[in-house]
Design a protein around this motif. Sequence first.
Motif, PDB file in Angstrom:
ATOM      1  N   VAL B 283       0.842  -1.186   0.000  1.00  0.00           N
ATOM      2  CA  VAL B 283       0.000   0.000   0.000  1.00  0.00           C
ATOM      3  C   VAL B 283       0.881   1.242   0.000  1.00  0.00           C
ATOM      4  O   VAL B 283       1.880   1.325   0.718  1.00  0.00           O
ATOM      5  CB  VAL B 283      -0.999  -0.024   1.179  1.00  0.00           C
ATOM      6  CG1 VAL B 283      -0.304  -0.167   2.518  1.00  0.00           C
ATOM      7  CG2 VAL B 283      -1.878   1.218   1.183  1.00  0.00           C
ATOM      8  N   ARG B 284       0.546   2.195  -0.877  1.00  0.00           N
ATOM      9  CA  ARG B 284       1.354   3.405  -1.008  1.00  0.00           C
ATOM     10  C   ARG B 284       0.981   4.419   0.074  1.00  0.00           C
ATOM     11  O   ARG B 284      -0.160   4.431   0.541  1.00  0.00           O
ATOM     12  CB  ARG B 284       1.133   4.033  -2.383  1.00  0.00           C
ATOM     13  CG  ARG B 284       1.581   3.158  -3.522  1.00  0.00           C
ATOM     14  CD  ARG B 284       1.603   3.916  -4.828  1.00  0.00           C
ATOM     15  NE  ARG B 284       1.876   3.012  -5.942  1.00  0.00           N
ATOM     16  CZ  ARG B 284       3.093   2.612  -6.289  1.00  0.00           C
ATOM     17  NH1 ARG B 284       4.136   3.027  -5.601  1.00  0.00           N
ATOM     18  NH2 ARG B 284       3.259   1.801  -7.310  1.00  0.00           N
ATOM     19  N   PRO B 285       1.918   5.271   0.438  1.00  0.00           N
ATOM     20  CA  PRO B 285       1.668   6.272   1.491  1.00  0.00           C
ATOM     21  C   PRO B 285       0.423   7.108   1.210  1.00  0.00           C
ATOM     22  O   PRO B 285      -0.286   7.493   2.132  1.00  0.00           O
ATOM     23  CB  PRO B 285       2.915   7.155   1.438  1.00  0.00           C
ATOM     24  CG  PRO B 285       3.963   6.300   0.844  1.00  0.00           C
ATOM     25  CD  PRO B 285       3.288   5.343  -0.085  1.00  0.00           C
ATOM     26  N   GLU B 286       0.165   7.358  -0.099  1.00  0.00           N
ATOM     27  CA  GLU B 286      -0.962   8.227  -0.426  1.00  0.00           C
ATOM     28  C   GLU B 286      -2.296   7.496  -0.339  1.00  0.00           C
ATOM     29  O   GLU B 286      -3.347   8.096  -0.465  1.00  0.00           O
ATOM     30  CB  GLU B 286      -0.774   8.855  -1.813  1.00  0.00           C
ATOM     31  CG  GLU B 286      -0.359   7.930  -2.930  1.00  0.00           C
ATOM     32  CD  GLU B 286       1.151   7.774  -3.044  1.00  0.00           C
ATOM     33  OE1 GLU B 286       1.818   7.615  -1.991  1.00  0.00           O
ATOM     34  OE2 GLU B 286       1.664   7.777  -4.172  1.00  0.00           O
ATOM     35  N   HIS B 287      -2.252   6.187  -0.134  1.00  0.00           N
ATOM     36  CA  HIS B 287      -3.500   5.420  -0.036  1.00  0.00           C
ATOM     37  C   HIS B 287      -3.776   4.958   1.385  1.00  0.00           C
ATOM     38  O   HIS B 287      -4.511   4.000   1.599  1.00  0.00           O
ATOM     39  CB  HIS B 287      -3.466   4.228  -1.008  1.00  0.00           C
ATOM     40  CG  HIS B 287      -3.313   4.655  -2.428  1.00  0.00           C
ATOM     41  ND1 HIS B 287      -2.499   4.010  -3.333  1.00  0.00           N
ATOM     42  CD2 HIS B 287      -3.849   5.702  -3.092  1.00  0.00           C
ATOM     43  CE1 HIS B 287      -2.540   4.639  -4.493  1.00  0.00           C
ATOM     44  NE2 HIS B 287      -3.360   5.665  -4.381  1.00  0.00           N
ATOM     45  N   LEU B 288      -3.153   5.635   2.324  1.00  0.00           N
ATOM     46  CA  LEU B 288      -3.406   5.357   3.736  1.00  0.00           C
ATOM     47  C   LEU B 288      -3.908   6.637   4.381  1.00  0.00           C
ATOM     48  O   LEU B 288      -3.509   7.736   3.995  1.00  0.00           O
ATOM     49  CB  LEU B 288      -2.101   4.933   4.438  1.00  0.00           C
ATOM     50  CG  LEU B 288      -1.592   3.534   4.167  1.00  0.00           C
ATOM     51  CD1 LEU B 288      -0.182   3.380   4.716  1.00  0.00           C
ATOM     52  CD2 LEU B 288      -2.509   2.480   4.783  1.00  0.00           C
ATOM     53  N   GLN B 289      -4.774   6.456   5.364  1.00  0.00           N
ATOM     54  CA  GLN B 289      -5.294   7.629   6.052  1.00  0.00           C
ATOM     55  C   GLN B 289      -5.110   7.396   7.536  1.00  0.00           C
ATOM     56  O   GLN B 289      -5.372   6.292   8.028  1.00  0.00           O
ATOM     57  CB  GLN B 289      -6.767   7.769   5.703  1.00  0.00           C
ATOM     58  CG  GLN B 289      -7.270   9.168   5.758  1.00  0.00           C
ATOM     59  CD  GLN B 289      -8.782   9.186   5.602  1.00  0.00           C
ATOM     60  OE1 GLN B 289      -9.345   8.370   4.860  1.00  0.00           O
ATOM     61  NE2 GLN B 289      -9.446  10.069   6.313  1.00  0.00           N
TER      62      GLN B 289
END
Lengths: 277, 369
Positions: B283-289
């Motif tokens: 999972v990419r950093p931009e797809h984590l919240q």
Amino acid sequence: MLTLKQTRSLRTLVLGSLAWLLALTLFFPIFWMVLTSFKTEVEAFATPPQLFFSPTLENYLHIDSRSDYFHFAWNSLVISFGSTLAGMLLAVPAAYSMAFFETRRTKSTLLWMLSTKMLPPVGVLVPIYLLFKSAGLLDTRLGLVIVYTLINLPIMVWMVYTAFKEIPKDILEAARLDGATTTQEICRVLLPISKGGLASTILLSLILCWNEAFWSLNLTSSAAAPLTALVASYSSPEGLFWAKLSAVSTLACAPILIFGWLCQKQLVRGLSFGAVK
Amino acid sequence: MSDLTIKNLKKGFDGTEIIKGIDLEIKDHEFVVFVGPSGCGKSTLLRLIAGLEEVTSGHIHLDGQDITDVAPAKRNLAMVFQTYALYPHMSVSKNMSFALSLAGADKAEIERKVKEAARILELEHLLERKPKALSGGQRQRVAIGRAIVRHPKVFLFDEPLSNLDAALRVQMRLELARLHKELNATMIYVTHDQVEAMTLADKVVVFNGGRVEQVGSPLELYHHPLNQFVAGFIGTPKMAFLGGSVKAADASGVTVALACGPEYCLPLDGSALKAGDRVTLGVRPEHLQIAAAEHSPFKVRLDVSEHLGADTYCYVRTESGELLTVRAPGDFAGQFGERASLIPDLAHCHLFDADGRTLPKPGASARAA
Ligand SMILES: Nc1ncnc2c1ncn2[C@@H]1O[C@H](COP(=O)(O)OP(=O)(O)OP(=O)(O)O)[C@@H](O)[C@H]1O
Ligand SMILES: [Mg+2]
């Protein structure tokens, strides 16, 4: 306590004096030789040695009447330049291939070449003398050119190799991509870039050839004899004439000393093998 | 036309194989970027294409003609070196005209071409200078100018910007993009810089250990990496990988239990998997919240945060000790050591099997068939 600045200037002073002392020690024999050449034979032998005397040119006039200085000087010139040229023609391609197409054996080849300089020349005197005799090379300038070229080649290859090693391979590859043939690559890119290193190699070779005495004494008698042979001829069976010997030595050294002095910058750069930039 | 085709190319040095069989097609006008970890053979491949190294086996074709054994000068390629490799004893204009004068072009022609290149690269006022008297960026432009004047079929660049400072790099990157449009040339470009690769390339080739891992447009590689290596290599900060095992899998979805606790059902084709198989979730950093600790079963503890202004890269540690990066808004205020939880965007997560291959989307294999 000395300040940092004082320590520094003290160190400069001490090191500077030591350097001057060393330089004077090295220079003194030459100075004394030149001085002696202007003395009479009697003055030359005098104890204590005389620093002040009325200079005379009689030694130089004697040499001029007894031997043809320019004949020997011309031989020295031709042989030095001839063998330097021949040496460079061999050293450049050799160093090119070693510096830019290195194999696993390159380093040992270089060391092996240099190790031949550790052999005492007298060890091969007899075979070379006999070879020269059968080839008719005794007392010829060509003969000396060949010998000098061969004995200086290891040093020349080493120096040119060091000069080439400083040049990034990329530049030659760029030239190759630009469409340069190997000759164009060497002559139009490699040589101009490394001209400093090449110049000092040439200088060193000239000096070594000019001063070489062992082979010139053994392989020449008169026709091809260079200045070193002329000097030797003055330490003759009639006894030593110090003043005349000094005069002829001065004459033999003068051209190369002046030449070396004019080119000292190049020499320092080349002999420090890239340590000074 | 300048199509470059590489067929089963291999290259070894002293018996160790460096390039292990590469097939590649580069089309006319394409801007192709080679990326890969250090030592994977990118420069070697470029030098093989240029003819500076001899191939061990395989073929290189340019416009249908086999150039494998053609001399470098005759290939009509130009290379720009990382070190610029300018001729230090020649002026800028001589540097640029060297190839033309070797080829015997006439004076007027040479001058016209050098002027033209100098205009494109804004070097007109420097033509008489020696390389020594130029700045890094100017030297780089001369190196490019030297390539331009020859009108080569293909431009080869080996990390041309890596010796420049960051600001100049951005500027030269734009100039290269403009140059590519203006000259309409085929360009092959080696770089370590992700941004250069993503912004310049029509096509990115990812290398690893002397092999091609994947070829595709930048976004294709970003969204659909074929394997874990490419997924981890493309994108900054890197994609995070979390170990886990399969709970249930079928053609329309895979349920994974992550080692760090939570379970997710991903909309991927898991028909090749069975329960218990080890998998890796990417999972990419931009797809984590980042959310409050009680919002999600994916519990983490905040590590350091890097505030970049527009974004904050927040490092977090899972309960099983894995460190991942999360891209948070610029005003993110989380503190070191604080408890939090993560909400992954499941539509953008990737799952890799034990061999590192990416699981396809449901129906993808059916569509392909
Ligand atoms: N002339 C050579 N002789 C022996 N090995 C070489 C030679 N040139 C390259 N190699 C080896 O080939 C491998 C690949 O080198 P290459 O320069 O192509 O890597 P690269 O992908 O360009 O790396 P980087 O990103 O660091 O520039 C390296 O392991 C290197 O040691
Ligand atoms: Mg490289």
